[in-house]
Design an enzyme around this catalytic site. Structure first.
Site, PDB file in Angstrom:
ATOM      1  N   ASP A 100      -3.921  -1.341  -1.751  1.00 17.91           N
ATOM      2  CA  ASP A 100      -3.833  -1.971  -0.613  1.00 17.91           C
ATOM      3  C   ASP A 100      -3.142  -3.545  -0.765  1.00 17.91           C
ATOM      4  O   ASP A 100      -2.030  -3.405  -1.495  1.00 17.91           O
ATOM      5  CB  ASP A 100      -5.273  -2.168   0.109  1.00 17.91           C
ATOM      6  CG  ASP A 100      -5.388  -2.903   1.333  1.00 17.91           C
ATOM      7  OD1 ASP A 100      -5.268  -2.261   2.290  1.00 17.91           O
ATOM      8  OD2 ASP A 100      -5.714  -3.895   1.328  1.00 17.91           O
ATOM      9  N   TYR A 196      -3.772 -12.051   5.034  1.00 19.86           N
ATOM     10  CA  TYR A 196      -3.048 -11.636   6.124  1.00 19.86           C
ATOM     11  C   TYR A 196      -2.167 -12.940   6.763  1.00 19.86           C
ATOM     12  O   TYR A 196      -0.948 -12.843   7.050  1.00 19.86           O
ATOM     13  CB  TYR A 196      -3.700 -10.719   7.143  1.00 19.86           C
ATOM     14  CG  TYR A 196      -4.078  -9.650   6.695  1.00 19.86           C
ATOM     15  CD1 TYR A 196      -3.542  -8.463   6.780  1.00 19.86           C
ATOM     16  CD2 TYR A 196      -5.412  -9.545   6.054  1.00 19.86           C
ATOM     17  CE1 TYR A 196      -3.898  -6.984   6.233  1.00 19.86           C
ATOM     18  CE2 TYR A 196      -5.837  -7.957   5.818  1.00 19.86           C
ATOM     19  CZ  TYR A 196      -5.222  -7.049   5.781  1.00 19.86           C
ATOM     20  OH  TYR A 196      -5.545  -5.825   5.355  1.00 19.86           O
ATOM     21  N   HIS A 252      -7.924   6.026   3.455  1.00 24.25           N
ATOM     22  CA  HIS A 252      -7.030   5.131   3.047  1.00 24.25           C
ATOM     23  C   HIS A 252      -7.862   4.717   1.811  1.00 24.25           C
ATOM     24  O   HIS A 252      -6.970   4.432   0.696  1.00 24.25           O
ATOM     25  CB  HIS A 252      -7.145   3.719   3.956  1.00 24.25           C
ATOM     26  CG  HIS A 252      -6.431   2.581   3.088  1.00 24.25           C
ATOM     27  ND1 HIS A 252      -5.013   2.584   3.207  1.00 24.25           N
ATOM     28  CD2 HIS A 252      -7.177   1.632   2.830  1.00 24.25           C
ATOM     29  CE1 HIS A 252      -4.780   1.166   2.627  1.00 24.25           C
ATOM     30  NE2 HIS A 252      -5.939   0.607   2.450  1.00 24.25           N
TER      31      HIS A 252
END
Length: 279
Positions: A100, A196, A252
Site C-alpha cells: 500500500d 493522501y 488487499h
C-alpha cells in the site's frame, strides 16, 4: 523469537520500530491504515529463515510521532524517514517489502536510493506511473481518494457507527480492532489520511528514475482498489528483473489473508531456505 522495540530519532521525529532475528536485513513498510503489526504473520517466519526483520511504524502511525500539518506527510519526508532510520541503525542495505503506501515509498526508494536496496517486493501497489496510466477502470477503483481528502468529513464518516466503514475493508478476523485502537487517539486518523492529502499529484505520471534493482510485484485478485494491470505494467519502469505474482482469493491485505503464499514468495525471492513450519 522476541521482538526488540526501538525508538529512533531520525529526520526530526521519533520513529518506533521492532527488530527481530539476525542476518541480512528485511525492511517491512506498512500502508494505510496499519502499523508494523500488519506484518505479524511474516516477521517470525522471515526471522526463522535467517534474516533480521525491521518493521517500523511509519510517520503518523503507531508509536511513531504524528506531526500536525498536511505537508508533513509528503513523499520526500516519508522517504527521508526510512533512510534516516537506516542511517541511525547503521544499516547500509536492505531487502525491502512495501505494501500500500509502504509500496509507494518503496518504489521511491528503489528509484532514488538504489544503493540502499538489494531487492524490492511491491505488494498491491504498482509503480506510480503504471497506476497513473492504468486507465479509467483503475481510476474508478480509486474514487475513494477524493473523499479521504475532505478534512473533517472523512474523519467523521470513518469513525461513525463504531468505525463501520473501516470494518468493511478486510476479511481478516480482528484486523479492524487493531485499526480502531491505533486510529482512535487524537490526531492519528487525520495523520493517516494526510498521506493522501499531501500527495495528490500521485494521480499524475511520475518522473522517477528507472528502477535498477530486482523487483517482484505481488497482486491479489480480490483487491478492490488496485487492479492487475497497474502491477503488471510496472515492468515497463524496471530495468532488469521484474517478477509478477498473482495470488487468488486474497483481499488487499494479502500478507494476512494469504500469508502462507506471501511468505513462500518472499523467502524464494530473497533466496532463503524455507523454514520447516509457517503460519
Amino acid at each position: 523469537m522476541v521482538d526488540e522495540s526501538l525508538m529512533v530519532h531520525a529526520n526530526g521525529i521519533h520513529i518506533h520500530a521492532t527488530t527481530t532475528g539476525q542476518g541480512p536485513v528485511i525492511l517491512l513498510l506498512h500502508g494505510f491504515p496499519d502499523t508494523h503489526l500488519v506484518w505479524r504473520k511474516q516477521v517470525p517466519v522471515l526471522a526463522s529463515a535467517g534474516f533480521r526483520v525491521l518493521a517500523p511504524d511509519l510517520r503518523g502511525y503507531g508509536r511513531t510521532d504524528a506531526p500536525p500539518q498536511v505537508l508533513d506527510y509528503t513523499l520526500d519526508k516519508l522517504r527521508a524517514d526510512v533512510l534516516g532510520l537506516l542511517d541511525a541503525l547503521h544499516i547500509d542495505k536492505v531487502h525491502l517489502v512495501g505494501h500500500d503506501w509502504g509500496g509507494i515509498i518503496g518504489w521511491q526508494l528503489a528509484a532514488l536510493a538504489p544503493e540502499r536496496i538489494e531487492r524490492f517486493v511491491a505488494m498491491s501497489t504498482g509503480h506510480p506511473s503504471a497506476i497513473a496510466h492504468a486507465g479509467v477502470l483503475q481510476h474508478l477503483r480509486m474514487s475513494y481518494i477524493p473523499f479521504f481528502c475532505m478534512p473533517g468529513i472523512a474523519e467523521h464518516t470513518l469513525r461513525a457507527a463504531d468505525w463501520f466503514a473501516l470494518r468493511q475493508f478486510t476479511s481478516e478476523p480482528g484486523q479492524a480492532e487493531f485499526w480502531k485502537r491505533d486510529l482512535d487517539p487524537p490526531g492519528r486518523l487525520t495523520a493517516a489520511l494526510n498521506y493522501y492529502r499531501a500527495n495528490m499529484k500521485l494521480a499524475l505520471p511520475q518522473s522517477l528514475p528507472r528502477v535498477k534493482v530486482p523487483v517482484m510485484g505481488i497482486w491479489s485478485d480480490r483487491d478492490p482498489a488496485l487492479g492487475e494491470k497497474q502491477m503488471r505494467d510496472s515492468a515497463h519502469y524496471v530495468d532488469g528483473e521484474f517478477r509478477f505474482e498473482r495470488i487468488r482469493d486474497a483481499d488487499h491485505w494479502l500478507q494476512l489473508t494469504a500469508h502462507e503464499r506471501v511468505n513462500t514468495l518472499l523467502l524464494d525471492f530473497f533466496a532463503a531456505k524455507k523454514p520447516q513450519s509457517t503460519f
